[in-house]
Design a protein around this motif. Structure first.
Motif, short mmCIF file in Angstrom:
data_model
loop_
_atom_site.label_atom_id
_atom_site.label_comp_id
_atom_site.label_asym_id
_atom_site.label_seq_id
_atom_site.Cartn_x
_atom_site.Cartn_y
_atom_site.Cartn_z
N VAL A 26 38.91 19.10 49.57
CA VAL A 26 38.70 19.46 50.98
C VAL A 26 37.39 20.21 51.16
CG1 VAL A 26 39.62 20.76 52.95
CG2 VAL A 26 41.18 19.57 51.38
N HIS A 27 37.13 21.14 50.26
CA HIS A 27 35.94 21.96 50.33
C HIS A 27 34.94 21.54 49.25
CE1 HIS A 27 39.34 24.42 51.83
NE2 HIS A 27 38.48 24.72 52.79
N GLY A 28 33.69 21.45 49.63
CA GLY A 28 32.66 21.13 48.66
C GLY A 28 32.43 22.28 47.70
N LEU A 29 31.88 21.98 46.56
CA LEU A 29 31.56 22.99 45.54
C LEU A 29 30.06 22.97 45.31
CD1 LEU A 29 34.36 22.08 42.96
CD2 LEU A 29 34.43 23.94 44.63
N PHE A 30 29.43 24.13 45.39
CA PHE A 30 27.98 24.19 45.18
C PHE A 30 27.65 25.28 44.18
CE2 PHE A 30 23.59 25.40 46.19
CZ PHE A 30 22.99 24.15 46.14
N ALA A 31 27.23 24.88 42.98
CA ALA A 31 26.83 25.80 41.91
C ALA A 31 27.92 26.82 41.59
CB ALA A 31 25.53 26.50 42.27
N VAL A 32 29.18 26.39 41.58
CA VAL A 32 30.27 27.31 41.28
C VAL A 32 30.35 27.56 39.78
CG1 VAL A 32 31.59 26.60 43.31
CG2 VAL A 32 32.00 25.46 41.13
N ASP A 33 30.82 28.75 39.40
CA ASP A 33 30.96 29.07 37.98
C ASP A 33 32.43 29.18 37.60
OD1 ASP A 33 31.88 31.55 38.86
OD2 ASP A 33 29.97 32.57 38.46
N GLU A 34 32.67 29.64 36.38
CA GLU A 34 34.04 29.65 35.85
C GLU A 34 34.94 30.68 36.50
OE1 GLU A 34 31.38 27.71 32.88
OE2 GLU A 34 31.28 29.54 34.07
N SER A 35 34.38 31.55 37.35
CA SER A 35 35.24 32.49 38.07
C SER A 35 35.97 31.81 39.23
CB SER A 35 34.41 33.66 38.61
OG SER A 35 33.49 33.22 39.60
N THR A 36 35.58 30.60 39.56
CA THR A 36 36.24 29.85 40.65
C THR A 36 37.68 29.57 40.26
OG1 THR A 36 34.12 28.79 41.14
CG2 THR A 36 36.10 27.79 42.10
N PRO A 37 38.65 29.94 41.10
CA PRO A 37 40.06 29.76 40.73
C PRO A 37 40.51 28.31 40.85
CG PRO A 37 39.91 30.62 42.96
CD PRO A 37 38.50 30.61 42.42
N TYR A 38 41.63 28.00 40.21
CA TYR A 38 42.24 26.70 40.42
C TYR A 38 42.71 26.62 41.88
CZ TYR A 38 42.72 26.79 35.29
OH TYR A 38 42.48 26.88 33.94
#
Length: 366
Positions: A146-158
């Protein structure tokens, strides 16, 4: 008996590793890299009754390794614990790449292979006193469709919800591998590749099947993190090497890392680059708004789940509601943690990888 190998003037015996799902796309490249290194004897496990080598493999490194004992093939279903445990006897490190076909959005299948199969791998590792487990996860474990991801790191939750069964069960399996770190002295690490491409992939054949036509879905502005297959392999090897030291094990054990080419690119520019290398010079591009495609894919999803699957028919991978989400949203990932903690750096640039991939496809068609 496996032969001893010579390195740097001293004799040592190569360690034994196992690659589950070892006849898969990325896994074939991983097996080749392990054999080329001279550091490993490789036990290849997969579902097939035999390895079924291509002519090029039979005449090359893998064929020779199977002949002289540096490699061995074992037919194993990761869903069968007894088979798996026998296959992992004496193994030092497991590279767990086996997973269900991501194009089949069947939750029961994916849960059985990806989750229950990974539970079996962990249990077999513990029984056989395996030292290290490197798991091939997916960058999709943080994508909700649903939401795009831009340069996300490993802190991004499931996410709370996933776009498909594959990523949902890969996330569950990843959690199991992370939790298993440090239990019975097993060290674990998870690799989250971006969109993998390379010689032998399915991307080029799909594009060719459209006759070189550029079909853009959505506004055409979304970016992706394509990663050449040898870079994914390199990421796995970096993880294994890192876990081999005390500091590295303390730092990276039980962690997951995004692996990319460090070259995020507009998805459609990447497609255009591939088509150009294949010799398609036409600049014709067909743009289809996503709002027109989504109702069609939803209808096809329903038809597949309720009608087609009953007759063993397979829904085209490009015509699913999940695939449209991947094709229309940004999906790029920050690779700094892998660089800093694993010592990872891409070894093949994006354009070079595209050229080698398309050259392989053209060669394979001759």
């Amino acid at each position: 008996m496996y032969p001893s190998l010579v390195s740097g003037g001293g004799r040592r015996e190569a360690r034994l590793c196992a690659v589950t799902g070892g006849r898969g796309f990325m896994a074939r490249h991983l097996v080749a890299a392990l054999l080329r290194s001279g550091d490993w004897r490789v036990r290849i496990t997969d579902l097939g009754p035999e390895a079924a080598l291509s002519p090029a493999e039979d005449d090359g490194l893998l064929g020779a390794a199977l002949q002289d004992g540096r490699a061995a093939y074992v037919s194993v279903d990761v869903c069968e614990l007894a088979q798996l445990t026998k296959a992992l006897e004496g193994v030092h490190t497991v590279f767990h790449t086996a997973s269900a076909d991501h194009t089949k959005n069947n939750f029961q299948l994916h849960y059985k292979v990806n989750v229950e199969g990974t539970k079996n791998v962990i249990e077999a590792c513990n029984t056989c006193k395996v030292k290290k487990l490197i798991y091939t996860s997916s960058s999709g474990v943080v994508f909700d469709g649903v939401h795009g991801l831009f340069a996300v790191d490993e802190s991004t939750p499931y996410p709370d919800k996933f776009p498909d069964a594959y990523t949902e069960t890969k996330a569950e399996a990843e959690k199991l591998v992370i939790k298993a770190n440090g239990i019975n002295e097993l060290l674990t690490c998870c690799i989250r590749p971006g969109s993998i491409f390379g010689p032998g992939d399915t991307i080029v054949p799909i594009l060719v099947s459209y006759g070189g036509m550029m079909i853009i879905i959505g506004d055409g502005k979304n970016c992706d993190d394509f990663v050449y297959v040898e870079n994914v392999v390199h990421g796995h090897l970096c993880a294994e090497k890192t876990l081999s030291t005390k500091d590295g094990a303390n730092r990276s054990g039980g962690k997951a890392y995004f692996i990319t080419n460090l070259e995020p690119v507009n998805l459609w520019d990447f497609v255009y680059m591939v088509l150009g290398e294949l010799g398609y010079k036409s600049r014709f591009r067909l743009r289809i708004p996503s709002y027109l495609v989504k109702p069609i894919t939803c209808l096809l999803d329903w038809s597949y789940n309720n009608i087609f699957s009953l007759y063993g028919m397979r829904q085209p991978g490009m015509l699913t509601s999940a695939s449209i989400k991947y094709a229309t949203l940004n999906r790029t990932f920050n690779c700094n943690s892998a660089a800093e903690q694993l010592g990872y750096k891409p070894i093949v640039p994006l354009k070079e990888g595209v050229k080698m991939t398309t050259e392989f496809y053209k060669w394979s068609r001759t």
